[in-house]
Each structure stands twice: as structure tokens, then as C-alpha cells.
Write a protein that holds these residues in place. Structure first.
Motif, PDB file in Angstrom:
ATOM      1  N   LEU A 136       0.834  -1.194   0.000  1.00 36.80           N
ATOM      2  CA  LEU A 136       0.000   0.000   0.000  1.00 36.80           C
ATOM      3  C   LEU A 136       0.878   1.256   0.000  1.00 36.80           C
ATOM      4  CD1 LEU A 136      -2.695   1.573   0.290  1.00 36.80           C
ATOM      5  CD2 LEU A 136      -2.453   1.247   2.764  1.00 36.80           C
ATOM      6  N   ALA A 137       1.876   1.272   0.871  1.00 37.46           N
ATOM      7  CA  ALA A 137       2.776   2.423   0.953  1.00 37.46           C
ATOM      8  C   ALA A 137       3.464   2.663  -0.394  1.00 37.46           C
ATOM      9  CB  ALA A 137       3.812   2.208   2.049  1.00 37.46           C
ATOM     10  N   HIS A 138       3.894   1.590  -1.035  1.00 35.87           N
ATOM     11  CA  HIS A 138       4.561   1.720  -2.328  1.00 35.87           C
ATOM     12  C   HIS A 138       3.617   2.286  -3.386  1.00 35.87           C
ATOM     13  CE1 HIS A 138       7.444   0.853  -5.460  1.00 35.87           C
ATOM     14  NE2 HIS A 138       6.530   0.176  -6.121  1.00 35.87           N
ATOM     15  N   ARG A 139       2.390   1.813  -3.419  1.00 39.73           N
ATOM     16  CA  ARG A 139       1.415   2.317  -4.393  1.00 39.73           C
ATOM     17  C   ARG A 139       1.116   3.794  -4.171  1.00 39.73           C
ATOM     18  NH1 ARG A 139      -1.575  -2.381  -3.073  1.00 39.73           N
ATOM     19  NH2 ARG A 139      -3.148  -1.037  -2.150  1.00 39.73           N
ATOM     20  N   VAL A 140       0.996   4.200  -2.906  1.00 32.20           N
ATOM     21  CA  VAL A 140       0.687   5.599  -2.600  1.00 32.20           C
ATOM     22  C   VAL A 140       1.859   6.496  -2.995  1.00 32.20           C
ATOM     23  CG1 VAL A 140       0.244   7.239  -0.727  1.00 32.20           C
ATOM     24  CG2 VAL A 140      -1.000   5.072  -0.803  1.00 32.20           C
ATOM     25  N   VAL A 141       3.065   6.085  -2.657  1.00 30.75           N
ATOM     26  CA  VAL A 141       4.238   6.885  -3.008  1.00 30.75           C
ATOM     27  C   VAL A 141       4.381   6.969  -4.524  1.00 30.75           C
ATOM     28  CG1 VAL A 141       6.770   6.936  -2.931  1.00 30.75           C
ATOM     29  CG2 VAL A 141       5.474   6.490  -0.854  1.00 30.75           C
ATOM     30  N   LYS A 142       4.129   5.851  -5.202  1.00 26.88           N
ATOM     31  CA  LYS A 142       4.186   5.837  -6.666  1.00 26.88           C
ATOM     32  C   LYS A 142       3.170   6.819  -7.251  1.00 26.88           C
ATOM     33  CE  LYS A 142       3.436   2.466 -10.253  1.00 26.88           C
ATOM     34  NZ  LYS A 142       3.163   1.067 -10.518  1.00 26.88           N
ATOM     35  N   ALA A 143       1.973   6.847  -6.685  1.00 29.56           N
ATOM     36  CA  ALA A 143       0.929   7.759  -7.158  1.00 29.56           C
ATOM     37  C   ALA A 143       1.321   9.214  -6.919  1.00 29.56           C
ATOM     38  CB  ALA A 143      -0.392   7.456  -6.471  1.00 29.56           C
TER      39      ALA A 143
END
Length: 114
Positions: free
Chosen positions: A25-32
Motif C-alpha cells: 500500500l505504501a509503495h502504491r501511494v508513493v508511486k501515485a
């Protein structure tokens, strides 16, 4: 009753806990967010997309990032990204794993662009 600041503090702390407990989740949010971050450690090995890394950073820079992972983490990355079979990685050391992941990811990217 809470102040607006206290309510926001509670909310942000909840988000922090969720991001710590769910690295994907953290990775997806940072990517976004479009922020460049450095992926390291066992949790990062679970979410690292080697094809994305090679595509964005290039094979040489991707190798630099991959060198920060242990052999066990590199094996996990190769497996999670469908870049190697257990037989492929059985006898490889860290350097061999890094090269294999970077080159196979680059090959997959090239194949997809044809």
C-alpha cells in the motif's frame, strides 16, 4: 471533543501505521505521488517491480538499487517478478542474481515494446 489538529494527528498516525504494516500500500501511494524513493530491505523486496525499476532507471541504475538487497531478497524479487525459476537462481551469488534480474527485466521490456 478534539481540536481539528488533534483529529488530523490521529488520522495521520493511523495512516502511518497502515503504511508500516502494508508496504505494498505504501509503495502504491508513493508511486501515485510521483516521488522517487529508494527501495531497500525485506519489505521492499516484496513489492519491488523489477521491470518498472529497469524501465524507469535503466539497467545500470537498477543494478545499483538491486545491489542493496541480500541474496535471499534478490531471489524473492526474481521469483515475484517471474524472472527466474528456482533452478535458475540456485547456484547464483549476489552479483549473478543482480545481473540476471536486470538483464531479464530489460529483455521483457524490450519484448513488450515490439
Amino acid at each position: 471533543m478534539k481540536t481539528p489538529e488533534d483529529a488530523l494527528d490521529d488520522f495521520l498516525e493511523t495512516l502511518r501505521r497502515e503504511f508500516r504494516s502494508d508496504p505494498e500500500l505504501a509503495h502504491r501511494v508513493v508511486k501515485a505521488l510521483g516521488v522517487k524513493v529508494e527501495l531497500r530491505g525485506s519489505k521492499a523486496a516484496d513489492v519491488l517491480n523489477a521491470l518498472e525499476l529497469v524501465d524507469k532507471e535503466g539497467p545500470d541504475s537498477a543494478r545499483e538499487t538491486l545491489r542493496t538487497f541480500s541474496a535471499a531478497e534478490l531471489k524473492k524479487i526474481a521469483k515475484n517478478n517471474n524472472l527466474a525459476t528456482p533452478i535458475d537462481i540456485k547456484s547464483l551469488g549476489d552479483a549473478g542474481l543482480v545481473d540476471m534480474i536486470a538483464s531479464r527485466a530489460a529483455n521483457k521490456i524490450a519484448e513488450r515494446r515490439r
